[in-house]
Design a protein around this motif. Structure first.
Motif, PDB file in Angstrom:
ATOM      1  N   CYS A  85       0.657  -1.159  -0.116  1.00 48.31           N
ATOM      2  CA  CYS A  85       0.284   0.043  -0.003  1.00 48.31           C
ATOM      3  C   CYS A  85       0.263   1.259  -0.151  1.00 48.31           C
ATOM      4  O   CYS A  85       0.329   2.010  -0.768  1.00 48.31           O
ATOM      5  N   CYS A 143       1.615   2.226  -6.728  1.00 42.56           N
ATOM      6  CA  CYS A 143      -0.107   2.303  -5.811  1.00 42.56           C
ATOM      7  C   CYS A 143      -0.666   3.652  -5.846  1.00 42.56           C
ATOM      8  O   CYS A 143      -1.320   3.586  -6.196  1.00 42.56           O
ATOM      9  N   ASN A 180      -8.272   3.778  -2.337  1.00 44.05           N
ATOM     10  CA  ASN A 180      -7.910   2.494  -3.396  1.00 44.05           C
ATOM     11  C   ASN A 180      -8.079   1.837  -2.412  1.00 44.05           C
ATOM     12  O   ASN A 180      -8.314   0.288  -3.034  1.00 44.05           O
ATOM     13  N   CYS A 190      -6.447  -1.284   1.260  1.00 43.43           N
ATOM     14  CA  CYS A 190      -5.135  -1.608   1.190  1.00 43.43           C
ATOM     15  C   CYS A 190      -5.861  -2.951   2.351  1.00 43.43           C
ATOM     16  O   CYS A 190      -6.689  -3.231   3.451  1.00 43.43           O
ATOM     17  N   CYS A 217      -1.300  -3.159  -1.670  1.00 43.95           N
ATOM     18  CA  CYS A 217      -2.603  -2.561  -2.754  1.00 43.95           C
ATOM     19  C   CYS A 217      -3.592  -3.323  -3.460  1.00 43.95           C
ATOM     20  O   CYS A 217      -3.552  -4.296  -4.340  1.00 43.95           O
ATOM     21  N   TYR A 242      -6.675  -2.462  -6.160  1.00 45.61           N
ATOM     22  CA  TYR A 242      -7.118  -1.376  -7.012  1.00 45.61           C
ATOM     23  C   TYR A 242      -8.636  -1.507  -7.382  1.00 45.61           C
ATOM     24  O   TYR A 242      -9.539  -3.195  -7.256  1.00 45.61           O
ATOM     25  N   TYR A 255      -3.680  -5.232  -6.740  1.00 41.49           N
ATOM     26  CA  TYR A 255      -2.604  -5.037  -8.089  1.00 41.49           C
ATOM     27  C   TYR A 255      -1.389  -5.804  -7.505  1.00 41.49           C
ATOM     28  O   TYR A 255      -0.295  -5.554  -6.282  1.00 41.49           O
TER      29      TYR A 255
END
Length: 451
Positions: free
Chosen positions: A178, A183, A191, A193, A198, A200, A214
């Motif tokens: 994250c 990221c 976004n 976590c 991370c 998406y 991601y």
């Protein structure tokens, strides 16, 4: 910001060139049987220009497709989906300077978390992801940046033909943290976590979406390997019910395949969309530039995903339509995911009238959705249709293949509601052309008869 007139001054060094698809007589012959859905995959005749990595490309519903797709949608359904995508694009480029759709001047922002439309995409490629590589069949889209595949475990995923990618089975898989710069580059609020990984999310214009971790892993493009390829490992998606395994983003943003591989293959790629679903095309990274007629590429720093060009005129049967250049002043987008080319109202009206005037030997037929210039080809094994050529800035003349002019029994163009609106060059008009996106040189090119 640069005005259209200033942009045109920059084009004076370009010579008048023509990409001929077939002959340059005023009419072309089209077999009506080729307008029907193919049942058999023909031998590929694709001839890509030199490039760093080339993979075959197929229509997702055709007999050449590696995807065990459902039956091809009806033309009515295809056009309905296509209208959703086109409307979404037009909205995103509307009203920035008082003229809808100005490619160069638009203040509209399309975040990386938004894509155009998932269910309109028609072409797929096959790649490998992971070590050992797992075959994945992905839709391609020049209107998207973030690539993704469905991963195990998946709480909400559609069925697919290939094995679902299992991150735990790949020795080269790595999720982004994250706190990583990658990221942060996704640039999306909220976004998310999960376990320091991370997350998406991509929301598409048709209401479909995908979300997950991601990540990076090795990508196999034919015999070429791309290390640390960034993609979304999707653990949940909605609104998509086809058999494809995910999506390959070919847009101009930082997350796209093209941007990620620029250091290896250069800032250029090309593709050729086949004339019918029963034949094959290709996607090439690091495409060569010889043999193409070129027009300047228009880009917007506010909206880097899309590739713009400037359509200047249209020719029917070798004669240029009497359409003021100002009608096209908003610019045009090259789009692999839009099916039907959209033109400003005046331009489409002139095209339709000129086309019908040269098709008087065929009775008119009822419109099909947004397609209103249709003909009755009953009893004809072949038909004679007038040539149609698109003239881009730099006087690059692109002569369309017959399959890029007629869809089913209709002229494969549609009109927007007003003039001064954005043109969208759809994938029907791109058939059999190798379309080059040379980001490094700032040009879009066309090479006829490539597949």
């Amino acid at each position: 910001m640069a005005s259209v007139s200033k942009l045109l001054l920059l084009l004076c060094s370009y010579h008048t060139l023509t990409a001929h698809a077939g002959d340059d007589r005023s009419y072309k012959v089209l077999a009506t049987g080729s307008l029907k859905t193919d049942a058999v995959c023909t031998d590929p005749k694709a001839t890509p220009s030199s490039g760093g990595a080339t993979v075959p490309l197929h229509h997702r519903y055709g007999p050449c497709s590696p995807v065990l797709s459902k039956k091809m949608p009806t033309l009515e359904e295809i056009l309905r989906r296509d209208q959703l995508r086109a409307s979404y694009i037009l909205r995103k480029f509307s009203g920035a300077t008082g003229r809808a759709g100005d490619v160069q001047q638009s203040d509209a922002t399309v975040p990386t978390t938004l894509g155009t439309s998932l269910n309109t995409l028609e072409y797929v490629i096959t790649v490998g992801i992971g070590s050992p590589a797992v075959t994945q069949t992905l839709l391609i889209d020049t209107g998207s940046d973030v690539s993704w595949v469905q991963c195990r475990p998946c709480s909400q995923c559609h069925s697919q033909a290939d094995p679902r990618f299992d991150p735990k089975a790949s020795s080269t898989y790595s999720p982004f943290s994250c706190s990583s710069g990658t990221c942060a580059q996704l640039g999306q609020e909220g976004n998310g976590c999960v376990s320091s990984k991370c997350q998406y999310i991509v929301n598409y214009g048709d209401g479909s979406s995908t979300t997950g971790t991601y990540s990076s892993d090795t990508l196999a493009l034919g015999s070429n390997a791309v290390k640390s390829f960034q993609f979304g490992c999707s653990n949940a998606e909605s609104g998509f019910n086809d058999q494809a395994d995910g999506l390959m983003g070919l847009g101009g943003g930082a997350q796209s395949l093209v941007s990620q591989t620029a250091g290896t293959f250069g800032k250029a790629f090309s593709y050729c969309l086949p004339s019918t679903p029963g034949s094959s095309g290709f996607l090439t990274l690091g495409a060569g530039s010889s043999g193409f007629v070129k027009t300047p590429m228009l880009r917007s720093s506010r909206n880097p995903t899309f590739y713009g060009v400037l359509l200047k005129a249209i020719r029917v049967g070798g004669k240029q339509l009497n359409v003021p250049p100002s009608v096209f002043s908003a610019g045009s987008l090259m789009d692999s995911g839009t099916v039907i080319t959209r033109l400003p109202a005046t331009a489409y009206s002139a095209l339709s009238s000129a086309f019908k005037a040269r098709m008087k030997q065929y009775p008119p037929a009822q419109p099909s959705g947004i397609l209103d210039t249709c003909f009755d080809f009953s009893g004809h094994s072949s038909v004679s249709i007038p040539t149609v050529a698109l003239v881009f800035s730099g006087d690059a003349v692109v002569d369309l293949d017959p399959h890029g002019i007629i869809l089913d029994n209709c002229l494969a163009f549609a009109g927007n509601s007003d003039d001064g609106s954005l043109c969208i060059i759809g994938n029907v008009q791109q058939r059999t052309l190798e379309v080059l996106y040379d980001v490094g040189q700032g040009a879009v090119g066309f090479r006829a008869g490539a597949c």
